[in-house]
Scaffold this active site. Structure first.
Site, PDB file in Angstrom:
ATOM      1  N   ASP A  81       0.804  -1.229   0.000  1.00  4.90           N
ATOM      2  CA  ASP A  81       0.000   0.000   0.000  1.00  4.90           C
ATOM      3  C   ASP A  81       0.837   1.280   0.000  1.00  4.90           C
ATOM      4  OD1 ASP A  81       0.728  -0.916   2.607  1.00  4.90           O
ATOM      5  OD2 ASP A  81      -0.757   0.394   3.534  1.00  4.90           O
ATOM      6  N   GLU A 139      -0.702  -1.993   5.236  1.00  3.67           N
ATOM      7  CA  GLU A 139       0.256  -1.983   6.350  1.00  3.67           C
ATOM      8  C   GLU A 139       0.222  -0.633   7.050  1.00  3.67           C
ATOM      9  OE1 GLU A 139       3.319  -1.480   8.986  1.00  3.67           O
ATOM     10  OE2 GLU A 139       3.284  -0.299   7.156  1.00  3.67           O
TER      11      GLU A 139
END
Ligand code: NI
Length: 390
Positions: A81, A139
């Site tokens: 991400d 994350e």
């Protein structure tokens, strides 16, 4: 075997740079990594791995089957991400998504995961056991690891490896840390409830703003006097709200903060410790209070023998002058820690710094990585994964 891995990685290097640049220019926010996941799945299946999509919402899992001589299962985790940051790097492959940027190097992590899978798939001989590659979403919001775990990715996993870039380590070097790598990070909400009144007549009211300021001050002082100084605690109140008018005593203050610690025992005791301090201050001055302590992620504790494997892999591959033993942990947080509740693991730091240009910190709009690090990361991870079975 090391020279085979190095040759395979060197042959793949141009393709890996292309992959990393594609990921960099198409960043997606936590939990929305749909295109990234589809792209990752495409690369993996064209490399001959068995791929599973939509694991942990937008995660991808791929397995490289071993010969079965060794029944252990090694997981390798990378994250995918990006962040809500407007990129200001002027790179030709800068983000094409307005306000979204890979400013934490997760594009590099994903590329290292893919490169490792590609190199190990091309070895020509199966490894003794199976490797499961985890491409994790979200994350940055500390949600992705728990989504993945809930979908069963840690089932049968014996050990897990991870990697994170680090701009203060030169590109081409690797940082190895024994013990605590990152901190436990928890969320804190404190509400102080007093009684409103006229600003000129404080004795007839219970001033929630003044009491809240005492709570903050007492907490900070108590860290230095009642917590073991060799076991750090950081408590930051980052948001505070209260009051309605300059001449009206506030009846309520809400404070939001983050609490960081490294030692598991310290971490376990923090909620009760905070509550006791808040209670004693509030009771002294007649206020009511609520403390909401929400556990975030625990500290990443690197397993000694697995860390030894990554250290020796990196040292054999690059020489000891390109391997830094890190003497200090970070008080940042990393949800890799959640996997470690299921199996021991280790995470190494991949240097992405430059000698000849400024190195901006992680999460900075001008953060740039030294792409030489991709090869370093792939070889280190692939060789460590090979040495795991020895
Ligand atoms: Ni990160």
């Amino acid at each position: 075997m090391l020279s085979t891995i190095k040759d395979l990685a060197a042959n793949l290097a141009p393709r890996l740079t292309e992959i990393r640049r594609h990921l960099h220019s198409h960043p997606e926010l936590s939990g929305q990594e749909y295109q990234t996941a589809a792209y990752v799945a495409g690369v993996l299946s064209s490399s001959g791995l068995q791929v599973q999509e939509l694991v942990g919402k937008t995660g991808v899992v791929a397995e490289l089957r071993g010969s079965g001589v060794d029944s252990r299962l090694l997981a390798i985790r990378t994250d995918m991400d990006a962040l809500p940051i407007h990129e200001r790097t002027n790179l030709e492959f800068a983000s094409r998504q307005l306000g979204i940027m890979h400013a934490c190097g997760h594009d590099v992590h994903t590329t290292v995961g893919l490169g490792t899978a590609m190199v190990l798939a091309q070895l020509g001989v199966p490894l003794p056991g199976t490797i499961r590659f985890l491409f994790q979403p979200a994350e940055e919001t500390a949600q992705g690891a728990s989504w993945m775990i809930r979908d069963g990715v840690m089932q049968d996993v014996t050990s897990i490896f991870g990697v994170h870039v680090f701009p203060t380590i030169p590109g081409g070097s690797v940082g190895i840390r024994y013990g605590a790598l990152t901190a436990a990070a928890d969320d804190l909400e404190i509400i102080v409830v007093g009684e409103s009144g006229h600003g000129a007549r404080p004795h007839e009211a219970i001033d929630a703003i003044w009491i809240a300021s005492q709570v903050i001050t007492t907490l900070q002082q108590a860290i230095s006097r009642t917590q073991n100084p060799l076991r750090p605690v950081v408590l930051t109140v980052g948001q505070i709200q209260g009051g309605r008018a300059p001449n009206v005593i506030a009846d309520q203050v809400r404070m939001l903060g983050t609490v960081r610690s490294l030692h598991p025992e310290t971490s376990a005791n923090l909620p009760a410790w905070i509550e006791q301090i808040v209670a004693s201050v509030c009771e002294t001055y007649g206020a009511k209070y609520t403390v909401n302590y929400r556990r975030g992620v625990p500290s990443v504790q690197n397993d000694p023998s697995l860390t030894q494997i990554t250290e020796s892999a990196a040292t054999e591959a690059w020489g000891s002058d390109r391997v830094q033993i890190l003497l200090e942990p970070s008080l940042g947080a990393e949800d890799f820690a959640l996997y470690l509740d299921h199996a021991p693991g280790t995470m190494f730091r991949l240097g992405v710094g430059f000698d000849d240009q400024p190195n901006y910190p992680l999460h900075h709009p001008q953060f740039v990585v030294n792409e030489a690090s991709i090869l370093t990361g792939v070889v280190t991870m692939a060789y460590a994964a090979y040495k795991y079975w020895l």
